[in-house]
Write a protein that holds these residues in place. Sequence first.
Motif, PDB file in Angstrom:
ATOM      1  N   ASP A   1      -6.237  -2.621   6.459  1.00  0.00           N
ATOM      2  CA  ASP A   1      -4.889  -2.060   6.551  1.00  0.00           C
ATOM      3  C   ASP A   1      -4.160  -2.642   7.754  1.00  0.00           C
ATOM      4  O   ASP A   1      -4.761  -2.889   8.811  1.00  0.00           O
ATOM      5  CB  ASP A   1      -4.953  -0.539   6.689  1.00  0.00           C
ATOM      6  CG  ASP A   1      -5.537   0.135   5.455  1.00  0.00           C
ATOM      7  OD1 ASP A   1      -5.439  -0.472   4.369  1.00  0.00           O
ATOM      8  OD2 ASP A   1      -6.098   1.239   5.598  1.00  0.00           O
ATOM      9  N   ASP A   2      -2.858  -2.845   7.600  1.00  0.00           N
ATOM     10  CA  ASP A   2      -2.061  -3.414   8.683  1.00  0.00           C
ATOM     11  C   ASP A   2      -2.178  -2.605   9.971  1.00  0.00           C
ATOM     12  O   ASP A   2      -2.219  -3.170  11.071  1.00  0.00           O
ATOM     13  CB  ASP A   2      -0.594  -3.505   8.273  1.00  0.00           C
ATOM     14  CG  ASP A   2      -0.347  -4.585   7.227  1.00  0.00           C
ATOM     15  OD1 ASP A   2      -1.266  -5.413   7.010  1.00  0.00           O
ATOM     16  OD2 ASP A   2       0.747  -4.604   6.633  1.00  0.00           O
ATOM     17  N   ASP A   3      -2.215  -1.287   9.841  1.00  0.00           N
ATOM     18  CA  ASP A   3      -2.235  -0.453  11.046  1.00  0.00           C
ATOM     19  C   ASP A   3      -3.583  -0.469  11.759  1.00  0.00           C
ATOM     20  O   ASP A   3      -3.734   0.122  12.832  1.00  0.00           O
ATOM     21  CB  ASP A   3      -1.803   0.980  10.738  1.00  0.00           C
ATOM     22  CG  ASP A   3      -2.716   1.665   9.722  1.00  0.00           C
ATOM     23  OD1 ASP A   3      -3.720   1.047   9.305  1.00  0.00           O
ATOM     24  OD2 ASP A   3      -2.417   2.810   9.336  1.00  0.00           O
TER      25      ASP A   3
ATOM     26  N   PHE B   1      -5.137  -3.550  12.274  1.00  0.00           N
ATOM     27  CA  PHE B   1      -5.344  -4.930  12.725  1.00  0.00           C
ATOM     28  C   PHE B   1      -5.583  -5.010  14.228  1.00  0.00           C
ATOM     29  O   PHE B   1      -6.521  -5.697  14.680  1.00  0.00           O
ATOM     30  CB  PHE B   1      -4.162  -5.816  12.348  1.00  0.00           C
ATOM     31  CG  PHE B   1      -4.289  -7.216  12.898  1.00  0.00           C
ATOM     32  CD1 PHE B   1      -5.127  -8.137  12.288  1.00  0.00           C
ATOM     33  CD2 PHE B   1      -3.583  -7.595  14.034  1.00  0.00           C
ATOM     34  CE1 PHE B   1      -5.274  -9.428  12.803  1.00  0.00           C
ATOM     35  CE2 PHE B   1      -3.715  -8.883  14.552  1.00  0.00           C
ATOM     36  CZ  PHE B   1      -4.553  -9.795  13.932  1.00  0.00           C
TER      37      PHE B   1
ATOM     38  N   ARG C   1      -1.790 -10.610  11.995  1.00  0.00           N
ATOM     39  CA  ARG C   1      -2.170 -10.110  10.663  1.00  0.00           C
ATOM     40  C   ARG C   1      -1.511 -10.923   9.557  1.00  0.00           C
ATOM     41  O   ARG C   1      -2.051 -11.026   8.446  1.00  0.00           O
ATOM     42  CB  ARG C   1      -1.749  -8.636  10.537  1.00  0.00           C
ATOM     43  CG  ARG C   1      -2.151  -7.999   9.205  1.00  0.00           C
ATOM     44  CD  ARG C   1      -3.646  -7.798   9.158  1.00  0.00           C
ATOM     45  NE  ARG C   1      -4.074  -7.168   7.928  1.00  0.00           N
ATOM     46  CZ  ARG C   1      -4.411  -7.834   6.806  1.00  0.00           C
ATOM     47  NH1 ARG C   1      -4.335  -9.160   6.775  1.00  0.00           N
ATOM     48  NH2 ARG C   1      -4.800  -7.180   5.730  1.00  0.00           N
TER      49      ARG C   1
END
Length: 316
Positions: free
Chosen positions: A9-11, A13, A55
């Motif tokens: 998930d991006d959050d 990274f 990311r």
Amino acid sequence: MPVQLIPLDDDRFDEWRDATRARLIRLRQESGILLGDDAVAEVDAFLTQLLPAGRATETSSIVRIADGDRELGTLWMMAAGGILHLVDLALVEAIEQRILDELFDVIATIARTHAVERLRISLYSTDVAGRAFVEGRGFDCASIRMLLEPVPSRGSTTAPLELTRMTEERFAAFAAESEEAFAADLVASGRYSEDEARTESRRQMALELPDGLDSAGQELFTAQVDGTEVGVLWLGIRDRDGEPHVFILDIEVGAEHRRRGFGRAMMLATEHEARRVGAGSIGLHVFGFNDGAIRLYEGLGYRRVEERFHLDLSTQ
């Protein structure tokens, strides 16, 4: 449910990057390949180079490894030149064989789906979980970084061998021979095509010897016995955690002089040179197919600090 690879998930990274940075620094320091701030600087440069857009870097794929509700670690992959690079495989230490088998199958499937036929992974000596993943799966050891520390005092060599500074006349032939031999070894290791190997060998020579014999931090010798050349030795004087470090860039015994103890004598002479410049450690690189050299180095006390493995999936 079989092992799954789930995109990070991006959050998460930033959390992953911080943990990966700390892990890579630790592995380098624990193995001894780099120490102190040298390991920190090298890892920071490594992450900046391979993740220039963070990311959003398109060449990288970062996934979570999951077995049902269990999170088993992360995997950072990059595909380039027909090779899937397993840049960092961060697994929990205690992991079942079933998990390793399923993880390998998932990675192999991903590679084949993208028409990639080779896997490559570098592992440090203290990466227990990574080595468990590689073992028994057909990976070949392409190359090994080795370290001797501290430099022992063994006394004189068993062979009447003398190191003599290489002359300009001898250097011209040596440079051509060394570049050609290194390219051939790169091809034999399975890491490069012939064209790629020639380009890489030429690049390495230009990087290390920009000014020929006058290149800073480079010492080149011919090894002689009773006035006859039996081999050549090329040493790079490096810095390791603020202390001198000797790296063996090339060591070669002439074909007609082999199996007479000259290789071991040259290695012992290297120890003498290391002590002369105040170095407390000696490093070298050896290709995985060179069994004789590996036996010699390990017999002298060198230990493996990093190994690069590759696997040809077309043979699986």
